[in-house]
Design a protein around this motif. Structure first.
Motif, PDB file in Angstrom:
ATOM      1  N   GLY A  25       5.129  67.319   0.012  1.00  0.00           N
ATOM      2  CA  GLY A  25       6.539  66.966   0.161  1.00  0.00           C
ATOM      3  C   GLY A  25       7.430  67.670  -0.843  1.00  0.00           C
ATOM      4  N   LEU A  26       7.313  69.011  -0.935  1.00  0.00           N
ATOM      5  CA  LEU A  26       8.145  69.776  -1.861  1.00  0.00           C
ATOM      6  C   LEU A  26       9.580  69.812  -1.355  1.00  0.00           C
ATOM      7  CD1 LEU A  26       8.684  71.729  -4.231  1.00  0.00           C
ATOM      8  CD2 LEU A  26       7.865  73.590  -2.750  1.00  0.00           C
ATOM      9  N   VAL A  27      10.519  69.357  -2.184  1.00  0.00           N
ATOM     10  CA  VAL A  27      11.946  69.349  -1.839  1.00  0.00           C
ATOM     11  C   VAL A  27      12.682  70.224  -2.853  1.00  0.00           C
ATOM     12  CG1 VAL A  27      13.982  67.933  -1.371  1.00  0.00           C
ATOM     13  CG2 VAL A  27      11.679  66.980  -1.006  1.00  0.00           C
ATOM     14  N   VAL A  28      13.419  71.224  -2.362  1.00  0.00           N
ATOM     15  CA  VAL A  28      14.080  72.199  -3.230  1.00  0.00           C
ATOM     16  C   VAL A  28      15.586  72.170  -2.973  1.00  0.00           C
ATOM     17  CG1 VAL A  28      14.090  74.587  -4.007  1.00  0.00           C
ATOM     18  CG2 VAL A  28      12.007  73.623  -3.015  1.00  0.00           C
ATOM     19  N   PHE A  29      16.356  72.120  -4.061  1.00  0.00           N
ATOM     20  CA  PHE A  29      17.815  72.039  -3.982  1.00  0.00           C
ATOM     21  C   PHE A  29      18.433  73.356  -4.451  1.00  0.00           C
ATOM     22  CE2 PHE A  29      16.037  67.868  -4.715  1.00  0.00           C
ATOM     23  CZ  PHE A  29      16.706  67.065  -3.813  1.00  0.00           C
ATOM     24  N   GLY A  30      19.514  73.768  -3.784  1.00  0.00           N
ATOM     25  CA  GLY A  30      20.185  74.994  -4.195  1.00  0.00           C
ATOM     26  C   GLY A  30      21.174  75.470  -3.151  1.00  0.00           C
ATOM     27  N   THR A  31      21.350  76.794  -3.094  1.00  0.00           N
ATOM     28  CA  THR A  31      22.342  77.395  -2.213  1.00  0.00           C
ATOM     29  C   THR A  31      21.674  78.411  -1.283  1.00  0.00           C
ATOM     30  OG1 THR A  31      22.823  79.023  -3.957  1.00  0.00           O
ATOM     31  CG2 THR A  31      24.268  77.100  -3.805  1.00  0.00           C
ATOM     32  N   ALA A  32      22.205  78.534  -0.068  1.00  0.00           N
ATOM     33  CA  ALA A  32      21.644  79.445   0.937  1.00  0.00           C
ATOM     34  C   ALA A  32      22.776  80.082   1.730  1.00  0.00           C
ATOM     35  CB  ALA A  32      20.694  78.690   1.869  1.00  0.00           C
ATOM     36  N   PRO A  33      22.540  81.278   2.309  1.00  0.00           N
ATOM     37  CA  PRO A  33      23.578  81.961   3.103  1.00  0.00           C
ATOM     38  C   PRO A  33      23.687  81.379   4.506  1.00  0.00           C
ATOM     39  CG  PRO A  33      21.594  83.290   3.055  1.00  0.00           C
ATOM     40  CD  PRO A  33      21.326  82.101   2.158  1.00  0.00           C
ATOM     41  N   VAL A  34      24.193  80.178   4.588  1.00  0.00           N
ATOM     42  CA  VAL A  34      24.237  79.472   5.871  1.00  0.00           C
ATOM     43  C   VAL A  34      25.240  80.087   6.840  1.00  0.00           C
ATOM     44  CG1 VAL A  34      23.406  77.284   4.933  1.00  0.00           C
ATOM     45  CG2 VAL A  34      25.858  77.792   4.901  1.00  0.00           C
ATOM     46  N   ASN A  35      26.058  81.024   6.365  1.00  0.00           N
ATOM     47  CA  ASN A  35      26.974  81.722   7.282  1.00  0.00           C
ATOM     48  C   ASN A  35      26.209  82.498   8.353  1.00  0.00           C
ATOM     49  OD1 ASN A  35      26.228  83.583   5.016  1.00  0.00           O
ATOM     50  ND2 ASN A  35      27.334  85.047   6.316  1.00  0.00           N
ATOM     51  N   LEU A  36      24.923  82.782   8.105  1.00  0.00           N
ATOM     52  CA  LEU A  36      24.108  83.523   9.071  1.00  0.00           C
ATOM     53  C   LEU A  36      23.696  82.657  10.254  1.00  0.00           C
ATOM     54  CD1 LEU A  36      21.795  85.409   6.539  1.00  0.00           C
ATOM     55  CD2 LEU A  36      23.806  86.309   7.714  1.00  0.00           C
ATOM     56  N   LEU A  37      23.916  81.357  10.148  1.00  0.00           N
ATOM     57  CA  LEU A  37      23.510  80.432  11.203  1.00  0.00           C
ATOM     58  C   LEU A  37      24.612  80.289  12.251  1.00  0.00           C
ATOM     59  CD1 LEU A  37      22.026  77.615   8.917  1.00  0.00           C
ATOM     60  CD2 LEU A  37      20.905  79.683   9.760  1.00  0.00           C
ATOM     61  N   ASP A  38      24.222  79.817  13.421  1.00  0.00           N
ATOM     62  CA  ASP A  38      25.206  79.593  14.487  1.00  0.00           C
ATOM     63  C   ASP A  38      26.196  78.504  14.109  1.00  0.00           C
ATOM     64  OD1 ASP A  38      24.054  81.537  16.061  1.00  0.00           O
ATOM     65  OD2 ASP A  38      22.749  80.130  17.118  1.00  0.00           O
ATOM     66  N   ASN A  39      25.710  77.468  13.404  1.00  0.00           N
ATOM     67  CA  ASN A  39      26.579  76.367  12.984  1.00  0.00           C
ATOM     68  C   ASN A  39      26.346  76.089  11.506  1.00  0.00           C
ATOM     69  OD1 ASN A  39      28.135  74.109  12.663  1.00  0.00           O
ATOM     70  ND2 ASN A  39      27.364  73.044  14.472  1.00  0.00           N
ATOM     71  N   PRO A  40      26.999  76.845  10.612  1.00  0.00           N
ATOM     72  CA  PRO A  40      26.746  76.718   9.172  1.00  0.00           C
ATOM     73  C   PRO A  40      26.912  75.305   8.631  1.00  0.00           C
ATOM     74  CG  PRO A  40      28.084  78.654   9.632  1.00  0.00           C
ATOM     75  CD  PRO A  40      28.009  77.881  10.914  1.00  0.00           C
ATOM     76  N   SER A  41      27.861  74.549   9.132  1.00  0.00           N
ATOM     77  CA  SER A  41      28.136  73.216   8.589  1.00  0.00           C
ATOM     78  C   SER A  41      26.991  72.243   8.824  1.00  0.00           C
ATOM     79  CB  SER A  41      29.426  72.657   9.196  1.00  0.00           C
ATOM     80  OG  SER A  41      30.526  73.456   8.842  1.00  0.00           O
TER      81      SER A  41
END
Length: 484
Positions: A25-41
């Motif tokens: 159950g490794l959970v990692v927090f941070g930032t990702a380039p979600v603009n590459l996704l169809d629905n970033p939000s």
């Protein structure tokens, strides 16, 4: 049926509850380039579990700029270097809050394409017009826009459209990861809207995914004291009962700097594995916590998800260890042992690079009589895993009638589990009892019952010593065969 007269007994099979393996159950927090996704939000402040490299790219996006998109180094470490999963990612970079804008940027058209050479562009904000600004163009009529492998927007000119010039003017919004602060990573709970942000999203992992967190990490962020401290606090009592470990980084250009940084930040909790320095692979530099987390996941997977083996002295395919200045660090066994003595997990090049260190952050060689369950990483993780597994295994028994059937079910199942793990060499032993002295009538009337379980987990053989002695008789026997 034969005629029956008298008293009889029958036997039924023991009611055994199959244990539910808690897993890493490794959970990692941070930032990702979600603009590459169809629905970033849809990928903001939400636990997203991915099992492989392609899943990670599709679910949270990938960039080589790890200083801005910190989750990507865990993606790379877990799925490309250590080959271990799954990993649960929590991205806090929000396209609504963490954005900036570019207006009237001129880009050149070459062979029917124009490229915006910037990462993080939000496609839904893009407007395209003529180079002189005289006319605006329509997507899917005059052009199409998509991302290339570098995360840059490629504007492709449609032959049926009206674009004729050699230049375009574009305006767009883009993700601004540098505006993300420690407060965004720490997050919190919004009682008015019932939403979770940042590390507080840990409370949503089990309700959403059915996975209890076993390790928490935030490479690129956990060296900040307020974030590391929050990870420690949120590691205990998750969803009211689960416990997890956490993996933190400390800063410094020397081993003494690292030890001092750990002491200054009071990173001394038994739930913590403290990492220093950084690891370098194929020209890429990773926070060591990302490598350590991936290694623990793989080690667990190789051992039936029972975390009884120490992560120390495991070979890792790295090319170097480097300090904060990017300078290579070569620790011999003595220097690495100094770090271990300060509760820091490191690596040494001893017939190949290998992890080095058994102690949690609670250990310091000046501290006396530390409890064994709080000293060793493997033992601490086993206590967390055992407790989490118990809760998951017997969750269905909560609110059952408090009768002997319930009690025997728990006792028999746990003793069978303990015997099985002992037989596999994964634990030294375990036994559980339901004792009258622990269960006064007042508690039973209140619907409360308590079991007493004794467990013993193997400690790592951190020192193997061989006392050599010269035996003259062996020399004599070799020369004369023991004769006259």
């Amino acid at each position: 049926m034969a005629y029956r007269h008298g008293i009889y007994t029958t036997e039924s099979d023991t009611q055994v509850v199959d244990p539910v393996e808690a897993g890493t159950g490794l959970v990692v927090f941070g930032t990702a380039p979600v603009n590459l996704l169809d629905n970033p939000s849809e990928a903001v402040n939400k636990p997203i579990q991915v099992n492989d490299w392609n899943g990670a790219k599709n679910e949270i996006g990938y960039s080589e700029d790890w200083s801005k998109f910190t989750l990507c180094q865990q993606m790379d470490a877990s799925f490309r270097r250590i080959n271990a999963g799954p990993v649960i990612f929590v991205n806090v970079l929000n396209p609504t809050d963490h954005t900036a804008s570019e207006s009237a940027v001129t880009i050149n058209v070459s062979e029917g394409e124009a490229v915006i050479e910037k990462e993080g562009v939000l496609l839904n904000s893009l407007t395209v017009s003529a180079g002189d600004g005289s006319s605006n163009y329509v997507e899917d009529t005059d052009y199409t826009a998509d991302f290339n492998e570098d995360g840059h927007v490629v504007i492709s000119i449609l032959d049926s459209g009206s674009i004729t010039g050699s230049d375009l003017t574009v305006t767009y919004d883009y993700l601004d990861p540098e505006s993300v602060t420690s407060e965004d990573i720490i997050g919190g709970y919004d009682s008015e809207n019932g939403t979770y942000q940042g590390i507080e999203v840990i409370e949503q992992v089990f309700p959403r995914l059915g996975v209890n967190p076993g390790l928490l990490s935030a490479p690129g962020w956990s060296h900040q004291e307020e974030i590391g401290t929050t990870l420690v606090l949120k590691s205990r009592g998750i969803n009211g009962g689960f416990n997890a470990g956490n993996i933190l980084d400390v800063k410094g250009n020397t081993k003494d700097d690292a030890a001092s940084d750990k002491d200054t930040k009071l990173y001394d909790d038994s739930s913590s594995t403290i990492c220093w320095p950084r690891a370098k692979i194929s020209g890429k530099t990773y926070q060591y916590s990302a490598i350590a987390a991936a290694l623990m996941v793989r080690l667990d997977a190789e051992n039936d998800n029972v975390p009884y083996k120490s992560p120390s002295n495991k070979k890792i395919s790295i090319s170097a260890m480097v300090n904060d200045a990017g300078e290579e660090v070569y620790l011999d066994q003595m220097a690495a042992n100094e770090l271990n003595g300060n509760g820091i997990f490191t690596a040494i090049n001893l017939n190949g690079w290998r992890t080095w260190g058994n102690n949690t952050a609670a250990y310091n060689d000046t501290v006396q009589n530390i409890d064994v369950k709080d000293r060793f990483i493997a033992v601490r993780r086993m206590f967390d895993w055992w407790g989490n597994s118990f809760m998951l295994s017997f969750l269905d028994r909560v609110d059952d009638p408090t009768n002997t059937r319930l009690i025997e079910s728990v006792v028999d199942s746990e003793n069978i589990r303990g015997n099985s793990l002992q037989g596999e060499g994964q634990i030294a032993g375990a036994a559980i009892e339901f004792r009258q002295k622990d269960n006064p009538t007042s508690d039973i009337l209140d619907g409360v019952i308590k079991f007493k379980q004794r467990v013993a987990f193997y400690t790592p053989a951190r020192v193997i010593e061989n006392d050599l002695e010269f035996d003259p008789t062996l020399l004599t026997n070799a020369l004369f065969g023991g004769g006259e």
